[in-house]
Design an enzyme around this catalytic site. Structure first.
Site, PDB file in Angstrom:
ATOM      1  N   GLU A 294      26.589  23.979 -19.061  1.00 34.22           N
ATOM      2  CA  GLU A 294      27.234  22.870 -18.352  1.00 34.22           C
ATOM      3  C   GLU A 294      28.241  22.110 -19.204  1.00 34.22           C
ATOM      4  O   GLU A 294      28.013  20.953 -19.558  1.00 34.22           O
ATOM      5  CB  GLU A 294      26.181  21.913 -17.802  1.00 34.22           C
ATOM      6  CG  GLU A 294      25.112  21.482 -18.813  1.00 34.22           C
ATOM      7  CD  GLU A 294      24.093  20.548 -18.197  1.00 34.22           C
ATOM      8  OE1 GLU A 294      24.498  19.537 -17.580  1.00 34.22           O
ATOM      9  OE2 GLU A 294      22.886  20.820 -18.325  1.00 34.22           O
TER      10      GLU A 294
ATOM     11  N   HIS B  74      14.557  19.807 -16.912  1.00 39.38           N
ATOM     12  CA  HIS B  74      14.733  19.869 -18.359  1.00 39.38           C
ATOM     13  C   HIS B  74      13.428  20.443 -18.903  1.00 39.38           C
ATOM     14  O   HIS B  74      12.532  19.716 -19.330  1.00 39.38           O
ATOM     15  CB  HIS B  74      15.008  18.485 -18.952  1.00 39.38           C
ATOM     16  CG  HIS B  74      16.346  17.938 -18.575  1.00 39.38           C
ATOM     17  ND1 HIS B  74      16.677  16.601 -18.661  1.00 39.38           N
ATOM     18  CD2 HIS B  74      17.467  18.554 -18.099  1.00 39.38           C
ATOM     19  CE1 HIS B  74      17.927  16.418 -18.245  1.00 39.38           C
ATOM     20  NE2 HIS B  74      18.418  17.586 -17.916  1.00 39.38           N
TER      21      HIS B  74
ATOM     22  N   HIS C 240      27.883  15.224 -24.162  1.00 41.06           N
ATOM     23  CA  HIS C 240      26.505  15.644 -23.923  1.00 41.06           C
ATOM     24  C   HIS C 240      26.291  17.086 -24.387  1.00 41.06           C
ATOM     25  O   HIS C 240      27.216  17.774 -24.811  1.00 41.06           O
ATOM     26  CB  HIS C 240      26.145  15.507 -22.437  1.00 41.06           C
ATOM     27  CG  HIS C 240      27.020  16.288 -21.515  1.00 41.06           C
ATOM     28  ND1 HIS C 240      26.889  17.641 -21.315  1.00 41.06           N
ATOM     29  CD2 HIS C 240      28.043  15.888 -20.711  1.00 41.06           C
ATOM     30  CE1 HIS C 240      27.779  18.051 -20.424  1.00 41.06           C
ATOM     31  NE2 HIS C 240      28.499  17.009 -20.051  1.00 41.06           N
TER      32      HIS C 240
ATOM     33  N   HIS D 265      25.069  10.070 -15.975  1.00 47.98           N
ATOM     34  CA  HIS D 265      23.873  10.037 -15.133  1.00 47.98           C
ATOM     35  C   HIS D 265      24.024   9.032 -14.004  1.00 47.98           C
ATOM     36  O   HIS D 265      23.097   8.292 -13.675  1.00 47.98           O
ATOM     37  CB  HIS D 265      22.630   9.709 -15.980  1.00 47.98           C
ATOM     38  CG  HIS D 265      22.147  10.869 -16.779  1.00 47.98           C
ATOM     39  ND1 HIS D 265      21.214  10.748 -17.775  1.00 47.98           N
ATOM     40  CD2 HIS D 265      22.469  12.188 -16.735  1.00 47.98           C
ATOM     41  CE1 HIS D 265      20.977  11.931 -18.316  1.00 47.98           C
ATOM     42  NE2 HIS D 265      21.740  12.824 -17.707  1.00 47.98           N
TER      43      HIS D 265
ATOM     44  N   ARG E 183      32.709  18.486 -14.633  1.00 51.09           N
ATOM     45  CA  ARG E 183      31.599  19.241 -15.211  1.00 51.09           C
ATOM     46  C   ARG E 183      31.304  20.421 -14.299  1.00 51.09           C
ATOM     47  O   ARG E 183      31.350  20.286 -13.068  1.00 51.09           O
ATOM     48  CB  ARG E 183      30.350  18.362 -15.367  1.00 51.09           C
ATOM     49  CG  ARG E 183      29.171  19.106 -15.977  1.00 51.09           C
ATOM     50  CD  ARG E 183      28.087  18.163 -16.479  1.00 51.09           C
ATOM     51  NE  ARG E 183      27.351  17.451 -15.438  1.00 51.09           N
ATOM     52  CZ  ARG E 183      27.438  16.142 -15.226  1.00 51.09           C
ATOM     53  NH1 ARG E 183      28.247  15.400 -15.976  1.00 51.09           N
ATOM     54  NH2 ARG E 183      26.748  15.559 -14.263  1.00 51.09           N
TER      55      ARG E 183
ATOM     56  N   GLU F 173      28.358  23.568 -13.950  1.00 47.10           N
ATOM     57  CA  GLU F 173      27.034  23.945 -14.458  1.00 47.10           C
ATOM     58  C   GLU F 173      26.490  25.143 -13.695  1.00 47.10           C
ATOM     59  O   GLU F 173      26.416  25.131 -12.461  1.00 47.10           O
ATOM     60  CB  GLU F 173      26.074  22.769 -14.322  1.00 47.10           C
ATOM     61  CG  GLU F 173      24.676  23.039 -14.834  1.00 47.10           C
ATOM     62  CD  GLU F 173      23.801  21.806 -14.740  1.00 47.10           C
ATOM     63  OE1 GLU F 173      22.765  21.770 -15.421  1.00 47.10           O
ATOM     64  OE2 GLU F 173      24.142  20.866 -13.980  1.00 47.10           O
TER      65      GLU F 173
ATOM     66  N   ASP G  87      26.220  16.911  -9.112  1.00 50.38           N
ATOM     67  CA  ASP G  87      25.195  17.530  -9.958  1.00 50.38           C
ATOM     68  C   ASP G  87      23.891  17.454  -9.179  1.00 50.38           C
ATOM     69  O   ASP G  87      23.325  16.367  -9.000  1.00 50.38           O
ATOM     70  CB  ASP G  87      25.106  16.767 -11.283  1.00 50.38           C
ATOM     71  CG  ASP G  87      24.222  17.474 -12.310  1.00 50.38           C
ATOM     72  OD1 ASP G  87      23.395  18.316 -11.916  1.00 50.38           O
ATOM     73  OD2 ASP G  87      24.352  17.153 -13.508  1.00 50.38           O
TER      74      ASP G  87
ATOM     75  N   HIS H 256      20.276  23.317 -21.421  1.00 53.93           N
ATOM     76  CA  HIS H 256      18.857  23.002 -21.555  1.00 53.93           C
ATOM     77  C   HIS H 256      18.061  24.064 -20.816  1.00 53.93           C
ATOM     78  O   HIS H 256      18.564  24.734 -19.911  1.00 53.93           O
ATOM     79  CB  HIS H 256      18.540  21.597 -21.015  1.00 53.93           C
ATOM     80  CG  HIS H 256      18.896  21.392 -19.566  1.00 53.93           C
ATOM     81  ND1 HIS H 256      18.134  21.887 -18.522  1.00 53.93           N
ATOM     82  CD2 HIS H 256      19.937  20.747 -18.977  1.00 53.93           C
ATOM     83  CE1 HIS H 256      18.685  21.547 -17.364  1.00 53.93           C
ATOM     84  NE2 HIS H 256      19.790  20.869 -17.611  1.00 53.93           N
TER      85      HIS H 256
ATOM     86  N   ASP I 101       0.826  -1.211   0.000  1.00 50.49           N
ATOM     87  CA  ASP I 101       0.000   0.000   0.000  1.00 50.49           C
ATOM     88  C   ASP I 101       0.861   1.262   0.000  1.00 50.49           C
ATOM     89  O   ASP I 101       0.408   2.340   0.372  1.00 50.49           O
ATOM     90  CB  ASP I 101      -0.952   0.009   1.209  1.00 50.49           C
ATOM     91  CG  ASP I 101      -0.202   0.019   2.534  1.00 50.49           C
ATOM     92  OD1 ASP I 101       1.018  -0.241   2.530  1.00 50.49           O
ATOM     93  OD2 ASP I 101      -0.834   0.293   3.571  1.00 50.49           O
TER      94      ASP I 101
ATOM     95  N   TYR J  58      35.581  14.636 -19.813  1.00 52.20           N
ATOM     96  CA  TYR J  58      35.592  13.334 -19.141  1.00 52.20           C
ATOM     97  C   TYR J  58      36.715  12.497 -19.734  1.00 52.20           C
ATOM     98  O   TYR J  58      36.675  12.148 -20.918  1.00 52.20           O
ATOM     99  CB  TYR J  58      34.240  12.648 -19.314  1.00 52.20           C
ATOM    100  CG  TYR J  58      33.083  13.559 -18.959  1.00 52.20           C
ATOM    101  CD1 TYR J  58      32.612  13.650 -17.659  1.00 52.20           C
ATOM    102  CD2 TYR J  58      32.493  14.368 -19.938  1.00 52.20           C
ATOM    103  CE1 TYR J  58      31.580  14.512 -17.330  1.00 52.20           C
ATOM    104  CE2 TYR J  58      31.459  15.234 -19.615  1.00 52.20           C
ATOM    105  CZ  TYR J  58      31.007  15.307 -18.319  1.00 52.20           C
ATOM    106  OH  TYR J  58      29.990  16.163 -17.994  1.00 52.20           O
TER     107      TYR J  58
ATOM    108  N   ASP K 264      19.600  23.814 -10.993  1.00 52.94           N
ATOM    109  CA  ASP K 264      20.421  22.728 -11.520  1.00 52.94           C
ATOM    110  C   ASP K 264      21.863  23.210 -11.563  1.00 52.94           C
ATOM    111  O   ASP K 264      22.216  24.057 -12.385  1.00 52.94           O
ATOM    112  CB  ASP K 264      19.922  22.337 -12.910  1.00 52.94           C
ATOM    113  CG  ASP K 264      20.597  21.082 -13.450  1.00 52.94           C
ATOM    114  OD1 ASP K 264      21.423  20.481 -12.741  1.00 52.94           O
ATOM    115  OD2 ASP K 264      20.286  20.694 -14.597  1.00 52.94           O
TER     116      ASP K 264
END
Length: 429
Positions: free
Chosen positions: A384, A366, A355, A246, A397, A399, A263, A359, A41, A388, A274
């Protein structure tokens, strides 16, 4: 709600802007999100549908907004339906909106209980020329769970098969891309909370700390500052995990000499922040780490200067690619001759920066918008860049959140430390 009341003029103006885009005789419907189940539940914490919140400020499940601007009856031009409470609901779940409270929050005068929806809507539908329905249209969305909106689409088309149907998503994407001053203030509030969390963890990070312990410190700072939650699943990526774009497990122990890429971002009143920062676990960058860090910082500064009205995303990405190529050559990661002879559709910098650079940011981290629309004042973008280097075991990175204005880009995250020397100093205080 944890957050402070929002001026209802935000939602009134948002509805007026949408109604101006609807064709004559249009009837528009927006549904709240579901409360999602887990197992047995168990339930997830409720997160409101972004479009319904944008237009009404209502932050409660089982809510429906109906707009019928051309109704002959002024009381039926804006109608809000909310869940009717009961003694049992009050005992087990606590307070729900009264009709008066919902009206004050949204600025909508006509508020019904949701169980009255079918009866009221039938009369509206027969007077409408077209019915406009909402859906989650996002290039990166993978919709595997049927939403309340999509169940309503099926019900509506079955109940009114001869009506003409239109999509609301393109209109909402157009409206939500440009933020009002009230929205920008809410984003600033979310960023300020994120800044507090970052400054807190700079004093906490050291060799032997676990990634989830850092996440816990950040979450604590969010909650105590009126944020309901993280705006997205936070990334606490130490060592080789910093090359996983990610990475969300956050279950590794941080080691001396490594970097940790964080991040994360608080939401405030459903508006997102962000931010990404990469810091040395031991409090000092190695010479190589600092060289790569400064290269990323240079790309970010140059990319930020390109966030001005009139620029297209295609132009922006192309220019950032050239900037990144120069930095990667200086770091010895690319050769200039190879870059000159690279295929146009397969740039070599993608090996180290795979990447996108930016955005839209807003109610959704996003946020929605048309990718071919030139940049306009009032849009908020992340910036950002990252490098790597898997063979060296680390990625960096950085951002920031940038507001586009007629006078140039404004860094909303300017108070969040990013200079490597300042970060080292704060980590050793």
């Amino acid at each position: 709600m944890k957050y402070e009341p929002i001026d209802p003029h935000l939602f009134i103006e948002n509805r007026n802007r949408l109604k101006a885009l609807l064709e004559p005789g249009a009837l528009a419907v927006f549904n709240s999100n579901d409360i999602l189940p887990t197992n047995a539940d168990g339930l997830r914490r409720f997160i409101q549908n972004s479009d319904l919140f944008y237009l009404s400020g209502i932050d409660q499940e089982e809510s429906i907004l109906v707009l019928f601007p051309d109704s002959p009856d002024p009381a039926q031009r804006e109608i809000l339906f909310i869940q009717e409470t009961s003694d049992a609901i009050a005992t087990w779940q606590g307070d729900k909106y009264t009709q008066e409270q919902a009206s004050l929050i949204s600025g909508i005068q006509t508020v019904h209980w949701v169980h009255e929806f079918t009866r009221v809507f039938k009369g509206l539908a027969f007077d409408a020329r077209s019915i406009w329905l909402n859906s989650n249209e996002h290039l990166r969305a993978e919709v595997v769970v049927e939403s309340r909106d999509m169940r309503f689409v099926a019900w509506c088309k079955n109940a009114f098969p001869l009506h003409r149907y239109e999509r609301l998503a393109p209109l909402m994407h157009h409206l939500r891309a440009v933020k009002s001053p009230i929205e920008i203030d809410l984003i600033r509030r979310a960023i300020h909370i994120t800044e507090s969390a970052f400054r807190r963890v700079l004093k906490f990070i050291k060799p032997g700390i676990w990634e989830f312990e850092i996440e816990a410190e950040i979450t604590h700072e969010f909650l105590k500052n009126r944020s309901n939650r993280s705006a997205f699943l936070p990334i606490m990526a130490s060592g080789p995990h910093s090359c996983v774009l990610h990475y969300e497990k956050n279950n590794r122990q941080c080691q001396a000499g490594e970097l940790i890429l964080m991040d994360f971002g608080a939401e405030y009143a459903n508006y997102a922040s962000d931010v990404t920062r990469t810091v040395p676990v031991s409090g000092r960058f190695s010479p190589r780490q600092k060289a790569v860090y400064n290269a990323v910082l240079q790309v970010q500064r140059a990319a930020t200067r390109l966030l001005i009205p009139g620029v297209t995303m295609t132009e922006y990405l192309k220019n950032v690619g050239h900037i990144m190529e120069a930095e990667l050559i200086n770091l010895g990661l690319l050769e200039s001759d190879a870059v000159k002879n690279q295929p146009e559709n397969a740039p070599l910098y993608k090996r180290y920066f795979m990447h996108g650079i930016s955005h839209l940011l807003g109610i959704d981290v996003h946020d929605v918008g048309n990718r071919y629309r030139p940049f306009e004042a009032g849009m908020v973008f992340t910036c950002e860049p990252g490098i790597y280097i898997r063979e060296e075991g680390f990625g960096i990175r950085l951002e920031n959140d940038i507001l586009i204005t007629a006078d140039g880009p404004v860094n909303l995250t300017a108070d969040i430390p990013v200079e490597p020397e300042e970060i080292e100093e704060l980590m050793t205080i």
